[in-house]
Design a protein around this motif. Structure first.
Motif, PDB file in Angstrom:
ATOM      1  N   ASN A  36      33.325  17.457  44.550  1.00  0.00           N
ATOM      2  CA  ASN A  36      32.923  18.626  43.504  1.00  0.00           C
ATOM      3  C   ASN A  36      33.829  19.197  42.848  1.00  0.00           C
ATOM      4  OD1 ASN A  36      32.299  21.691  44.107  1.00  0.00           O
ATOM      5  ND2 ASN A  36      32.035  20.471  46.115  1.00  0.00           N
ATOM      6  N   LYS A  37      33.611  19.751  41.491  1.00  0.00           N
ATOM      7  CA  LYS A  37      34.619  20.121  40.768  1.00  0.00           C
ATOM      8  C   LYS A  37      34.071  21.723  40.158  1.00  0.00           C
ATOM      9  CE  LYS A  37      35.739  15.540  39.392  1.00  0.00           C
ATOM     10  NZ  LYS A  37      35.671  14.725  38.410  1.00  0.00           N
ATOM     11  N   LEU A  38      35.350  22.477  39.951  1.00  0.00           N
ATOM     12  CA  LEU A  38      34.836  23.668  39.436  1.00  0.00           C
ATOM     13  C   LEU A  38      35.945  23.733  38.289  1.00  0.00           C
ATOM     14  CD1 LEU A  38      34.705  26.098  42.416  1.00  0.00           C
ATOM     15  CD2 LEU A  38      32.874  25.750  40.582  1.00  0.00           C
ATOM     16  N   ASN A  39      35.437  24.499  37.534  1.00  0.00           N
ATOM     17  CA  ASN A  39      36.569  24.854  35.976  1.00  0.00           C
ATOM     18  C   ASN A  39      35.755  26.315  35.673  1.00  0.00           C
ATOM     19  OD1 ASN A  39      36.107  24.443  32.568  1.00  0.00           O
ATOM     20  ND2 ASN A  39      37.931  25.106  33.563  1.00  0.00           N
ATOM     21  N   SER A  40      36.714  27.061  35.739  1.00  0.00           N
ATOM     22  CA  SER A  40      36.475  28.756  35.592  1.00  0.00           C
ATOM     23  C   SER A  40      37.441  29.261  34.466  1.00  0.00           C
ATOM     24  CB  SER A  40      36.690  29.411  36.823  1.00  0.00           C
ATOM     25  OG  SER A  40      35.851  28.679  37.888  1.00  0.00           O
ATOM     26  N   TYR A  41      37.031  30.307  34.032  1.00  0.00           N
ATOM     27  CA  TYR A  41      37.695  31.192  33.151  1.00  0.00           C
ATOM     28  C   TYR A  41      37.471  32.669  33.639  1.00  0.00           C
ATOM     29  CZ  TYR A  41      37.604  27.127  30.253  1.00  0.00           C
ATOM     30  OH  TYR A  41      37.699  25.825  29.988  1.00  0.00           O
ATOM     31  N   LEU A  42      38.556  33.573  33.566  1.00  0.00           N
ATOM     32  CA  LEU A  42      38.208  34.712  34.273  1.00  0.00           C
ATOM     33  C   LEU A  42      39.243  35.783  33.547  1.00  0.00           C
ATOM     34  CD1 LEU A  42      41.154  35.527  36.216  1.00  0.00           C
ATOM     35  CD2 LEU A  42      39.981  33.604  37.452  1.00  0.00           C
ATOM     36  N   GLY A  53      42.666  34.282  32.666  1.00  0.00           N
ATOM     37  CA  GLY A  53      43.086  33.360  33.226  1.00  0.00           C
ATOM     38  C   GLY A  53      42.043  32.082  33.228  1.00  0.00           C
ATOM     39  N   ALA A  54      42.649  30.788  33.650  1.00  0.00           N
ATOM     40  CA  ALA A  54      41.814  29.728  33.842  1.00  0.00           C
ATOM     41  C   ALA A  54      42.015  29.013  35.078  1.00  0.00           C
ATOM     42  CB  ALA A  54      41.840  28.829  32.753  1.00  0.00           C
ATOM     43  N   SER A  76      44.275  24.572  40.399  1.00  0.00           N
ATOM     44  CA  SER A  76      45.318  24.862  39.457  1.00  0.00           C
ATOM     45  C   SER A  76      44.779  26.043  38.591  1.00  0.00           C
ATOM     46  CB  SER A  76      45.589  23.584  38.660  1.00  0.00           C
ATOM     47  OG  SER A  76      46.454  23.989  37.473  1.00  0.00           O
ATOM     48  N   GLU A  77      45.926  27.315  38.817  1.00  0.00           N
ATOM     49  CA  GLU A  77      45.451  28.389  38.033  1.00  0.00           C
ATOM     50  C   GLU A  77      46.516  28.795  37.320  1.00  0.00           C
ATOM     51  OE1 GLU A  77      42.506  30.772  41.133  1.00  0.00           O
ATOM     52  OE2 GLU A  77      44.481  30.580  41.813  1.00  0.00           O
ATOM     53  N   LEU A  78      46.099  29.205  36.111  1.00  0.00           N
ATOM     54  CA  LEU A  78      47.177  29.841  35.184  1.00  0.00           C
ATOM     55  C   LEU A  78      46.726  31.088  34.630  1.00  0.00           C
ATOM     56  CD1 LEU A  78      49.677  29.228  33.425  1.00  0.00           C
ATOM     57  CD2 LEU A  78      48.223  28.389  31.482  1.00  0.00           C
ATOM     58  N   PHE A  79      47.310  32.091  34.995  1.00  0.00           N
ATOM     59  CA  PHE A  79      46.727  33.713  34.386  1.00  0.00           C
ATOM     60  C   PHE A  79      47.737  34.456  33.973  1.00  0.00           C
ATOM     61  CE2 PHE A  79      47.440  35.713  38.648  1.00  0.00           C
ATOM     62  CZ  PHE A  79      47.446  34.697  39.407  1.00  0.00           C
ATOM     63  N   THR A  80      47.441  35.388  33.343  1.00  0.00           N
ATOM     64  CA  THR A  80      48.575  36.136  32.745  1.00  0.00           C
ATOM     65  C   THR A  80      47.940  37.600  32.829  1.00  0.00           C
ATOM     66  OG1 THR A  80      49.751  36.680  30.820  1.00  0.00           O
ATOM     67  CG2 THR A  80      47.604  35.961  30.264  1.00  0.00           C
ATOM     68  N   THR A  81      49.043  38.666  33.168  1.00  0.00           N
ATOM     69  CA  THR A  81      48.691  39.935  33.182  1.00  0.00           C
ATOM     70  C   THR A  81      49.417  40.976  32.274  1.00  0.00           C
ATOM     71  OG1 THR A  81      50.163  40.351  35.106  1.00  0.00           O
ATOM     72  CG2 THR A  81      47.729  39.842  35.584  1.00  0.00           C
ATOM     73  N   TYR A  82      48.905  41.980  31.709  1.00  0.00           N
ATOM     74  CA  TYR A  82      49.641  42.734  31.003  1.00  0.00           C
ATOM     75  C   TYR A  82      49.398  44.275  31.210  1.00  0.00           C
ATOM     76  CZ  TYR A  82      51.157  45.342  26.772  1.00  0.00           C
ATOM     77  OH  TYR A  82      51.915  45.981  25.933  1.00  0.00           O
TER      78      TYR A  82
END
Lengths: 486, 1128
Positions: B677-683, B631-632, B610-616
């Motif tokens: 296994n799980k991952l949690n990321s911020y980008l 995003g995260a 599941s990814e939520l990201f925003t671009t400007y």
């Protein structure tokens, strides 16, 4: 318009925020374990303790690794057995020719296996007192079994390497133990085995577990190999006095699967046809030997020296377990002892482990005896001879074994010196225990290991009575001193 | 006996010497041809069109849909709503356009594959046909044309190239944008003289000179070419703005062949990317190495991202559904994928519905595959003779009597018995289209590949649906969904030897005097002393099937909050179920021993993201372009399996379908497992461009994973990159050399978290089964000494790149240099095993990869005959920089009975081959007496006594070769002429070695009766053949064992391969129902030039691992394919 945008903006921020919530704490990233056990839960009850004990037993049983342990390390450097052919040849040759070094994988694998057994026993010993629900008698027995496993593992390694580190804890604080002195080592192992024998039952619930006789038999052999003759004689007597064991009448059928539950085997590595199995026979079948369809014949061939064969009394029933000729699958008669000109072929085959009719490929179900009653009898005979010189009790004990083998009993008068009887005992032990992985320790104990090798043309050195500690071990542990000469 | 030099060998030898020269020559020759100017082949495309009273817009749309051209025009300026009629049949596009547009006072010109329409401007209008005629009759005199070229803001444009069409005559504008050029009054072929004004970033213009002496023009910005976008992680970027190392391969450039994996499409197409087929079996493994390999003990596989879904597979997709593949090579481009990006990232973008009328495309091929190369073993007669000779020379009796040798005749060639010619076919049907609010693409694929070894087959069914809907201007929903079913029947492939070997091993070594028929009892015959199963028994008696059902896709919603500000929520899933069955029947010796043995393993793997990201995106003051991404993501991987096996079946007839009919007592076995296994990321990423000249990219990703302890839950991977478009600078523009020139420099970090679960935890595991009470009893043991400090392997990469384009874009490419260092290697630190544990995982050590990547595209001929060349070239140097103090070197590798053949040690390439150097063959006993091998015999190999201590021992081992290619090439030439297209792709690797364990088993046969490689024994040392290349073969174990890893068995695996060649023909359209039709004939793996003796120098029996070893490789296929492509 601006208001509307701000509304949208806050919606997005809220959405983004909701993504981040589960990660605010690290719960999401906690590792979940489905297939392994948390130590704090597992060792809290008797059942867990029992499972750990089984884990320890499993490492003590050298069934799959018999060709390395019982043959390559224990018979190939002697006057009995050699190997040729197959990919195994390159691994066997250094041991046949006294050219082994510390890099041998066989030395390392037996070292590791025994220390894993020690570790598993230590896990039990360190945790069992936390389990309050075990009745005292069973508690003592579990401890005794763990003690037996640990000290037998040490004794096993001692035969190859001399005194090895006595690791008695699972703590990982100090991973670089040193070697004890010889006397410290001997003292510890014999004390532990004796203590274990005290608490072990005469008979176990499951065949293959250690009982009183097992521990005493291991102790007997440990005393014998460390030349504590009186103690060895006494311990052997204790085994005999258990009145549990006796010689199986037909030596030539003793090693057949159908006879493996007998009164002669004291300590065994049990084997199963579906594995872990006794893998000896695929190495013993000569080329084109007519085998059952469920058997297999390996390229690696374990052969018996013709000179050894010739030491037997032709009437010896034990000789029936060695084949010297056969008719191959093409109908050709093959001779294994000598060629037409009388030149020894060193190619007789020990068929001691009667092939298991229901073997699955290389895995035969024949249990591997580590110590049997005949060994206890001959051990006491040897110890008494070392103590007193030729004596009637020794002769009587030897004759029990000889009679069963159908050969003439010995007379005390035949032996005038201790050395003469010792020499005979080495022969007798050879006839009795070929293919059982005892030859190296017997020859070392009786001082003929190096001299005999030299006589066979090998460039053997006195220090080779001990194997080198595995190179990887020396490299990983700065406190470990290599055996001299390596 | 010396093998006569056959013509083919001669050819190979010649080719070996000259292949490098050939490659280089081909490239340079192509430059020398690269002088002519663009043609108008597009306008010669024949079309049929009939419209009555339709809007111009609609007519153009139809033309776009049917001809692959696109029109660029301002509907307002051209008054595109005007209605008109047209009726042409099979006329060139140019003529059609003339007919259509002239009455409307619209002029057109071609720019690449685009046609730009504009209202006729009187001042610069084309000369009327009459004027041309006049001109034709005039005398050839030069006139001087002067003028000024300006941009849309009326500024003078310096550096604009002005060329007289059809000649090499030309000039460039000066700093003020003015020029002066002398032009002939008429062109050589008599047509009107036309000037072509071109400048990077602007649309070229052609102006007929006529009688003008002054021509001032304004060039319009070519927004299309500037904005050629490529997919990068979490977004797209204009190609001109790229600062990292990204190679983009478009569909038209994909490597063709019977491709199961999308990675095969990249073979030879991207510099610095090595694609090797570790097994040529249908469905066999494909390894990708991007810029070498950085990890000693963990995975070196690239991360695959399909339409935004990371961790996807390249085999569960139809290659025909793919539109483009981007390879993020350097850490600055890949860093946005954080802890999984250390080995590079491959982004796969699938097709979308295109604007215009709905399209239906069908393409298919049928191929015949055959074994490209066999191993040349001793034939029956040679075998009997060689064995007799060896027997006698070893002091024994001949094994075969002369009578036996004559009666046996040809015996059996076991390779003949197991190999076959096999069919492969592939069908792809796709539907696509688009409307105002939505577009769709649907692809259906069926691939069926029979293997060239009997009993192997692959079937693949694939359906893809890509759907995009935009309910409002601000809201867009995109669905990419792929479902795939693969069934794969395999032969037994194993690295085990003897009785456990597979059919390829046994076919090579089996006794050729045995006939390939069953004996009286209905069993395949075998030689009882050979310790090998009959190859046919293995083919017919081992049944292995693998079924995989995999569905994956992404669902994304984009919402535009404000102009330039978009937020995306993307959900992805990947569900794979597989089952593998293996049954060994009683036809085989092994199966007979167990009464048949069967096992079934089945598993399910799921991956959710599941990814939520925003671009400007915004441009400030016209010169500051800013793009920001944040995003995260949350990800979860689950894996479960169950397995069951039994032996002793009632009958072979039920295979694995009735496991309960096995002998329950002895052989039943069950297993299962589960892990997550799980991952949690911020980008985040910022792109900033100043004046379209100065580019800055910075990105960051923070990754957290469940596999690591609380001490190191998160790691941060930053990257920075700068770009400078030098071609925007006046001083470069003046030089008039470069159409495009960009310098870029980048630095980034990425990670490799490829370790197992639980490594930071103390647990107990089921381990150690004791035999107690006559049965197996399961015990429990502690699993490990945990290391709570365990962390990622981190790769740092520095990349310097230059992108260029010269001669009006006829030559373009990029040159890059990189240094990539991977530190904190995950190592198993050996523990004193007195602890009961063998090792503990720690981070230590460094590996460096450095090299150069060059990509070059040249358009050598561009008129009716077109010739384009793509050349990729890369160098690689892999070095182990630092090893832990507790491990001075790591000996590793195991194949068959050969082990420890490769070494990891400081200063050498990772997993270099390590063994003894053979310097010759002993000729005499005198020579032996003075050597370090006193026990040798004449005819035995001489090993180099490296340390001169007078004996050959493990200290005399040296590095014999590297598993990494020093150089890699790809050379792709395509020619087209009047509907014919010819494409030839060469690939090559150089400076790579491999251990060939089949050579080991030939030089050191496991037993006497085994067959051997002919070359080794037809040119073996005997007293009468002292100049032989190979040892005597007498008592080989005396110079074998650990000595078998030597320079005879580790050999050069460099090769040059004509990977694929295809000739296609576009059939002129006969009717309107079929839009396009073409047929082609192609051949794959046509020729491989190599010193390597084995089946395929590219094969790797260790699968996709680094330490390459060849052993019983599934042979490479040579394939002839016939294909059609139809568009409706």
């Amino acid at each position: 318009m601006i208001m509307k945008n701000i509304q949208k903006l806050s919606l997005v921020v809220a959405l983004m925020g909701s993504m981040l919530i589960p990660t605010g704490c690290q719960d999401y990233l906690t590792e979940e374990v489905y297939t392994q056990y948390a130590p704090q839960d597992f060792l809290q009850n008797e059942d867990g303790i029992k499972k750990v004990l089984i884990g320890a037993y499993s490492r003590l049983q050298v069934n799959g690794g018999m060709r390395e342990d019982q043959f390559t390390l224990s018979e190939f450097p002697t006057d009995m057995t050699l190997e040729s052919g197959g990919q195994f040849e390159k691994d066997a040759l250094p041991f046949i020719n006294f050219q082994w070094d510390a890099s041998s994988g066989f030395l390392r694998s037996i070292w590791i296996q025994m220390y894993i057994a020690v570790r598993n026993a230590n896990v039990l010993l360190e945790n069992i007192d936390n389990v309050k629900s075990i009745p005292p008698a069973r508690l003592a027995q579990y401890k005794a079994e763990a003690q037996f496993i640990r000290s037998e593992a040490f004794a096993h390694l001692y035969r190859y390497f001399g005194p090895v580190p006595l690791v008695l804890t699972t703590s990982t604080e100090d991973l670089q133990p040193t070697r004890p002195t010889n006397s410290e080592f001997i003292n510890f192992v014999s004390t532990e085995l004796a203590a274990a024998a005290k608490d072990l039952p005469l008979k176990q619930d499951l065949y293959g577990k250690a009982d009183k006789g097992t521990s005493l038999a291991v102790l007997t052999k440990f005393y014998l190999n460390t030349k504590q003759w009186q103690k060895a004689a006494d311990a052997a007597k204790e085994v005999m006095d258990l009145n549990k064991y006796k010689l199986f009448p037909e030596i030539e059928n003793l090693f057949a699967v159908q006879n493996e539950l007998n009164n002669e085997f004291i300590y065994v590595y049990p084997c199963l046809a579906q594995g872990p199995g006794n893998v000896y026979m695929p190495h013993a079948f000569p080329p084109n030997y007519p085998i059952l369809s469920n058997w297999i014949n390996y390229g690696a061939q374990f052969r018996t020296y013709t000179s050894f064969y010739k030491t037997f009394d032709p009437a010896d029933r034990r000789l029936r377990m060695i084949i010297t000729e056969y008719t191959d699958t093409k109908g050709v008669k093959q001779k294994l002892l000598e060629n037409a000109t009388g030149k020894p072929l060193d190619n007789a085959r020990s068929f001691k482990y009667t092939p298991d009719p229901s073997a699955i490929s290389q895995n035969n179900g024949n249990d591997i005896p580590v110590i049997r009653y005949a060994d206890i009898l001959l051990s006491r005979a040897e110890a008494l001879n070392e103590l007193q010189g030729p004596n009637q009790e020794s002769i009587t004990l030897i004759n029990q074994v000889r009679t069963r083998a159908g050969v003439m009993p010995l007379e005390l008068a035949d032996f005038t010196t201790k050395e003469a009887l010792r020499t005979h005992l080495l022969k007798e032990r050879g006839w009795e225990f070929f293919s059982e992985g005892k030859r190296r320790e017997d020859m070392i104990r009786m001082g003929t290991f190096i001299s005999n090798a030299k006589a066979r043309g090998k460039n053997a050195q006195p220090f080779q009575v001990l194997y080198p500690l595995p190179q990887a071990e020396i490299e990983a542990n700065a406190n470990l001193k290599q055996n001299e000469g390596y | 006996m010396k093998k006569p030099l056959e013509p083919q060998d001669l050819l190979i030898r010649i080719m070996r010497i000259s292949i490098m020269q050939l490659l280089l020559a081909a490239v340079f020759v192509s430059f020398s041809y690269a002088t002519e100017v663009a043609g108008q082949e597009l306008l010669e495309k024949r079309v049929s069109l009939r419209f009555e009273d339709k809007s111009l817009k609609a007519i153009l749309a139809r033309l776009e849909a049917t001809t692959e051209v696109s029109f660029i025009y301002s509907p307002k300026a051209t008054q595109a709503e005007r209605h008109t009629s047209v009726d042409v049949k099979d006329k060139p596009l140019g003529e059609v356009l003339d007919k259509l547009l002239t009455p409307l006072d619209i002029q057109y010109r071609q720019v690449g594959r685009q046609i730009v329409l504009s209202p006729k401007i009187t001042a610069q209008s084309s000369i009327s046909p009459n004027a041309t005629t006049t001109l034709l009759r005039a005398e050839m005199v030069d006139i001087t044309v002067t003028g000024k070229v300006t941009d849309e803001n009326n500024g003078g444009l310096p550096g604009v190239s002005i060329v007289v069409k059809g000649t090499q005559r030309g000039t460039v504008t000066n700093e003020q944008g003015t020029y002066s050029l002398s032009v002939p009054e008429k062109s050589p072929n008599g047509s009107a003289v036309t000037l072509i004004y071109s400048f990077v970033g602007y649309l070229s213009q052609e102006v007929a000179v006529g009688n003008q002496s002054s021509i001032n023009i304004t060039l319009a910005t070519d927004t299309k070419s500037l904005e050629e976008v490529v997919v990068v992680g979490y977004g797209t970027q204009r190609k001109s703005d790229l600062t990292g190392s990204v190679t983009s391969v478009e569909e038209k450039d994909f490597t063709q062949g019977v491709n199961n994996s999308a990675l095969q499409l990249l073979n030879g197409k991207a510099s610095g990317v090595q694609i090797s087929q570790s097994s040529s079996a249908p469905g066999g493994g494909i390894a990708i190495r991007i810029r070498g390999a950085g990890s000693i003990n963990s995975s070196n596989e690239a991360l695959i991202v399909i339409d935004g879904l990371p961790g996807a597979t390249t085999t569960s997709i139809s290659p025909d559904d793919i539109e483009s593949i981007q390879i993020l090579k350097d850490a600055s481009a890949a860093a946005i994928y954080g802890s999984r990006a250390a080995n590079g990232v491959v982004l796969i973008t699938t097709k979308k519905g295109k604007q215009g009328a709905p399209q239906v495309n069908y393409s298919a091929y049928v191929g015949v595959q055959s074994v490209a190369k066999r191993m040349d073993m001793l034939n029956t007669q040679q075998y009997m003779q060689v064995l007799n000779d060896l027997s006698v020379e070893q002091g024994g009796q001949p094994k075969f009597s002369p009578q036996q040798i004559t009666t046996i005749a040809a015996g059996t060639d076991w390779q003949d018995q197991i190999f076959r010619k096999a069919l492969a076919q592939n069908h792809q049907l796709s539907f696509s289209g688009s409307s105002d609010k939505s577009n769709y693409y649907m692809g259906i694929n069926y691939l069926n590949q029979d293997g060239v070894v009997r009993g192997s087959e692959l079937k693949k069914y694939n359906i893809r649906l890509n759907y995009q809907v935009t309910p409002t201007d601000k809201f867009k929903v995109t669905l990419n969904l792929n479902t795939n079913r693969t069934t794969n029947q395999n032969i037994l492939t194993t690295n085990s030897g003897n009785e456990n070997a597979g059919p390829i091993n046994t076919a090579l070594q089996f006794d050729p005097t045995i006939f390939a028929v069953k004996d009286e009892s209905g069993r395949y015959q075998f030689n009882p002393v050979i310790s090998l199963e009959n190859p046919l028994a293995l083919i017919n008696g081992v049944n292995q099937n693998y079924v995989n059902n995999r569905t994956f896709g992404t669902l994304a919603a984009d919402y535009t909050i404000l102009k330039g500000w978009t937020t995306t929520l993307r959900l992805g899933g990947d569900i794979a179920n597989d089952r593998s069955d293996r049954y060994i029947s009683t036809i085989t010796q092994r199966g007979l021993a167990s009464g048949g043995s069967g096992n079934v393993d089945s598993g399910e793997d799921t991956h959710w993201i599941s990814e939520l990201f925003t671009t400007y995106n915004h441009t400030f003051n016209g010169i500051h372009q800013l793009s920001v991404l944040g995003g995260a993501t949350l990800e979860q991987f689950n894996s479960q399996f169950v397995g069951a096996s039994s032996i002793g079946f009632l009958s072979d007839a039920t295979l694995t379908n009735l496991l309960q009919s096995g002998d329950g007592d002895r052989g039943d076995n069950v297993s299962s497992g589960r892990s997550t296994n799980k991952l949690n990321s911020y980008l985040g990423r910022v792109n900033y461009t100043l004046k379209d000249k100065y580019l800055l990219t910075a990105s960051i990703r923070a990754d957290g994973t469940s596999r690591f302890s609380d001490n190191n839950k998160y790691a941060v991977f930053p990257s920075f990159a700068l770009g400078w478009r030098l071609s925007e600078e006046p001083f470069i523009q003046q030089s008039n050399i470069f159409n495009d020139l960009k310098l870029r420099v980048s630095y980034g970090q990425s990670g490799n978290q490829a370790i197992g679960n639980f490594e930071t935890l103390q647990t107990f595991i089921a381990g150690g089964r004791a035999v107690l009470g006559g049965g197996l009893v399961q015990g429990v043991e502690p699993a490990r000494i945990p290391n709570p400090d365990l962390r990622w392997e981190t790769t740092e990469e520095f990349d310097l790149g230059l992108d260029f384009s010269i001669v009006q874009g006829r030559i373009s490419g990029s040159l890059e240099y990189y240094i990539k260092t991977t530190r904190d290697q995950l190592f198993n630190k050996p523990l004193p095993t007195t602890s009961g544990f063998q090792n503990i995982r720690v981070n230590f050590g460094q590996v460096r990869n450095q090299g150069m990547d060059l990509m070059l595209t040249t358009r050598n001929l561009t008129r009716a005959l077109k010739w384009n060349t793509n050349f990729t070239f890369s160098t690689l140097k892999n070095t182990v920089v630092d090893l832990p103090d507790f491990i001075s070197q790591v000996l590793t590798g195991g194949v068959g009975f050969t082990s420890n053949y490769s070494i990891v040690r400081e200063g050498s390439p990772m997993r270099s081959y390590y063994g003894y150097q053979v310097e010759g063959i002993f000729q005499s006993t005198d020579q032996i007496a003075q050597s370090a091998q006193p026990n040798a015999k004449p005819g035995h190999p001489i090993f180099t006594d490296q340390n001169k201590d007078g004996r050959i021992d493990p200290n005399d081992r040296v590095i014999l070769g590297s598993p990494f290619p020093k150089l890699m090439f790809g050379l792709d030439n395509s020619f087209s002429y009047k509907g014919f297209d010819l494409n030839v792709l060469f690939t090559a690797v150089q400076g790579i070695s491999a251990l060939d364990n089949n050579i080991v088993e030939s030089l050191y046969p496991i037993n006497f009766d085994r067959n051997r490689i002919a070359e080794h024994y037809l040119d073996r040392w005997t007293p009468s053949n002292p100049g032989a290349q190979y040892p005597s073969g007498l008592n080989p174990s005396s110079y074998g064992g650990a000595l078998a890893v030597n320079s005879l068995t580790v050999t050069d695996a460099s090769f040059v391969r004509i990977k694929t060649a295809s000739l296609s023909y576009a059939i002129p359209l006969m009717n309107k129902k079929i839009r396009t039709a073409s047929v082609y004939l192609a051949a794959d793996n046509i020729l491989t030039i190599t010193n390597f003796i084995g089946f395929d120098p590219d094969a790797n029996s260790s699968g996709t691992g680094i330490e390459r070893a060849s052993y019983n490789a599934y042979p490479l296929n040579r394939t002839i394919r016939f294909g059609v492509k139809l568009g409706f």
